[in-house]
Design a protein around this motif. Structure first.
Motif, short mmCIF file in Angstrom:
data_model
loop_
_atom_site.label_atom_id
_atom_site.label_comp_id
_atom_site.label_asym_id
_atom_site.label_seq_id
_atom_site.Cartn_x
_atom_site.Cartn_y
_atom_site.Cartn_z
N ARG A 286 0.87 -1.18 0.00
CA ARG A 286 0.00 0.00 0.00
C ARG A 286 0.90 1.23 0.00
NH1 ARG A 286 -4.26 -0.54 4.78
NH2 ARG A 286 -5.13 1.25 3.66
N THR A 294 7.24 0.35 -3.70
CA THR A 294 6.71 0.11 -5.05
C THR A 294 7.66 -0.73 -5.89
OG1 THR A 294 7.74 2.15 -5.85
CG2 THR A 294 5.48 2.30 -4.99
N LEU A 329 -1.38 0.84 -14.85
CA LEU A 329 -0.24 0.42 -14.06
C LEU A 329 0.93 0.09 -14.98
CD1 LEU A 329 0.99 -0.35 -11.32
CD2 LEU A 329 0.05 -2.66 -11.64
N ILE A 399 -1.01 -9.85 -11.29
CA ILE A 399 -1.06 -8.54 -10.64
C ILE A 399 -2.48 -8.01 -10.58
CG2 ILE A 399 -0.24 -6.16 -10.75
CD1 ILE A 399 2.22 -7.19 -12.25
N GLY A 401 -4.24 -4.43 -9.05
CA GLY A 401 -3.98 -3.15 -8.40
C GLY A 401 -5.18 -2.24 -8.45
N SER A 403 -6.19 2.01 -7.74
CA SER A 403 -5.90 3.39 -7.32
C SER A 403 -7.04 4.27 -7.80
CB SER A 403 -4.57 3.86 -7.89
OG SER A 403 -4.66 4.04 -9.30
N ARG A 413 -3.47 0.34 -3.75
CA ARG A 413 -3.26 -1.03 -3.27
C ARG A 413 -2.77 -1.90 -4.41
NH1 ARG A 413 -7.45 1.15 -0.47
NH2 ARG A 413 -7.55 0.73 1.78
N LEU A 414 -1.79 -2.73 -4.10
CA LEU A 414 -1.19 -3.59 -5.11
C LEU A 414 -1.04 -4.99 -4.53
CD1 LEU A 414 0.10 -3.62 -7.96
CD2 LEU A 414 2.29 -3.20 -6.84
#
Length: 439
Positions: A286, A294, A329, A399, A401, A403, A413-414
């Motif tokens: 986060r 990141t 992303l 993945i 994610g 935002s 959040r990822l």
């Protein structure tokens, strides 16, 4: 009570038989089901007019036989569907139930007419001819229906080098709808074992429309493979979902274009080509405005906030064609690593996805410095392959994610599902523990 047959009776019998054959053929022409029902009602009325003559049996018996077969075949599942509909409807249950209610009402109405207008006179010879003619008409109608829904499916088997594999044993089961859209306890059709020829092809006798097919392929020296081909729910549908699996896990998902005849290709893998267990890790991060953890270190399998990493994740926003801001992303390779994006759905027709793509083997080349995931919140998303900075470790990332494209300062959040090779191989199908979550 019996009666003596006259020449007029024989001519009338011939005309009635010809009429029944015509009705059966008309019923299978496009848009002719309603005229066929009207003819059946006209036949039921003629039963009343002919009830005092021996020829009436030639009209009455076919109607009674058709209604009996229809009710025995359709009424039990109709009742089961009606009982389970509120909590577990089939995808087309609403339309199916409406049509079912109409046809059941028509059948009951015709049945009442038949009972009230049963013939009073019988001739043994006439009865035998009528029964035989009805059986012949019924068998012809059944054969025409089976021909109309028949769907040959050709499967071609290839090895990792793209060469055809002969003598693959194939068995299959064809399933229709059960009550509430559930899978029936027994298949509508089974077939096999059939064997592929020198060209690697084998043809299955399936059924079109709302029928799914479960296919099993076996050959010594290769992993058993299972293909689940989904239904075609309506005539406007252009593809059918297909899932390719081994004994313990799903290998690939695909959408096969609907065509008649249908043909697609699957790969068979030798155990040594895919039996390289990989480490599985589920990671989460986060952060705000792309500041924080990141970066992902594949060698340590964790998020970090320093430069010793393999990939970096960066959310950004972009306006789509409708004028809405969307979250994107970007996955950026670091320190000599490389990234490669592969679609979640494999292509089983021409142009065919490679063996590596279908069997989730990290490609040896084709990596770039960055890729963009257009919809990071969608599921399933694309597979992201990463060649780590050491040049010999490979990983596959799933993945997800989220935002806020309108407010970049809101917490993003990822979530990353990660499979990493352990022995320098590129096989990334299975985790170290086969019970590990797969993606």
């Amino acid at each position: 009570m019996t009666a003596r047959l006259t020449k007029h009776t024989w001519r009338t019998l011939a005309a009635i038989m010809a009429g029944w054959w015509g009705v059966m053929f008309l019923a299978f022409l496009p848009g002719m089901i309603v005229p066929a029902v009207v003819v059946l009602f006209a036949g039921a009325v003629s039963c009343f007019l002919l009830r005092g003559r021996e020829i009436g049996f030639a009209v009455w018996f076919p109607i009674a036989a058709i209604l009996t077969v229809f009710l025995l075949a359709f009424f039990p599942p109709f009742c089961a569907e009606l009982r389970l509909l509120p909590r577990n409807p089939a995808p087309l249950a609403g339309v199916a139930m409406i049509y079912g209610a109409v046809f059941v009402t028509l059948a009951v109405g015709l049945g009442v007419i038949c009972v009230l207008t049963r013939p009073r006179l019988y001739s043994p010879l006439l009865c035998c001819l009528t029964v035989l003619n009805t059986a012949a008409v019924g068998w012809t109608a059944y054969a025409r229906y089976e021909s109309s829904v028949a769907e040959p499916i050709t499967i071609r088997f290839l090895d990792s080098a793209g060469s055809p594999i002969p003598d693959v044993g194939v068995t299959y089961q064809v399933f229709g709808y059960g009550p509430g859209g559930s899978k029936p306890s027994s298949p509508a059709r089974t077939g096999g074992p059939d064997f592929s020829g020198d060209d690697g092809k084998v043809m299955l006798r399936s059924k079109a429309g709302t029928y799914s097919v479960e296919i099993t392929a076996r050959k010594q020296g290769y992993e058993d493979l299972f293909v689940d081909l989904g239904m075609q729910y309506n005539k406007w549908q252009t593809t059918r979902r297909a899932k390719v699996s081994t004994l313990d896990m799903a290998v690939a998902h695909a959408e096969v274009p609907i065509a008649r005849p249908m043909e697609f290709t699957v790969y068979l893998a030798r155990p040594e080509e895919i039996e390289h267990p990989a480490e599985f890790h589920q990671l989460a991060s986060r952060f705000v405005e792309n500041q924080g953890k990141t970066r992902l270190d594949l060698l340590q399998c964790r998020f970090v906030d320093n430069e010793e990493a393999d990939v970096r994740f960066e959310f950004f926003r972009e306006m789509d064609d409708q004028g809405y801001w969307r979250s994107r992303l970007r996955v950026i390779a670091m320190n000599g690593a490389g990234v490669l994006q592969v679609p979640y759905y494999s292509n089983l027709v021409s142009p065919l996805s490679s063996f590596e793509n279908v069997m989730k083997i990290a490609p040896s080349g084709g990596y770039s410095e960055s890729v963009v995931i257009v919809d990071p919140g969608s599921s399933p998303g694309p597979n992201i392959y990463v060649r780590a900075r050491d040049g010999r470790t490979f990983a596959r990332l799933g993945i997800s994610g989220r935002s806020n494209p309108k407010n970049p300062e809101e917490t993003a959040r990822l979530s990353v599902s990660l499979l990493k090779t352990m022995d320098g191989s590129r096989a990334l199908m299975r985790g170290q523990d086969r019970r590990s979550p797969q993606f």
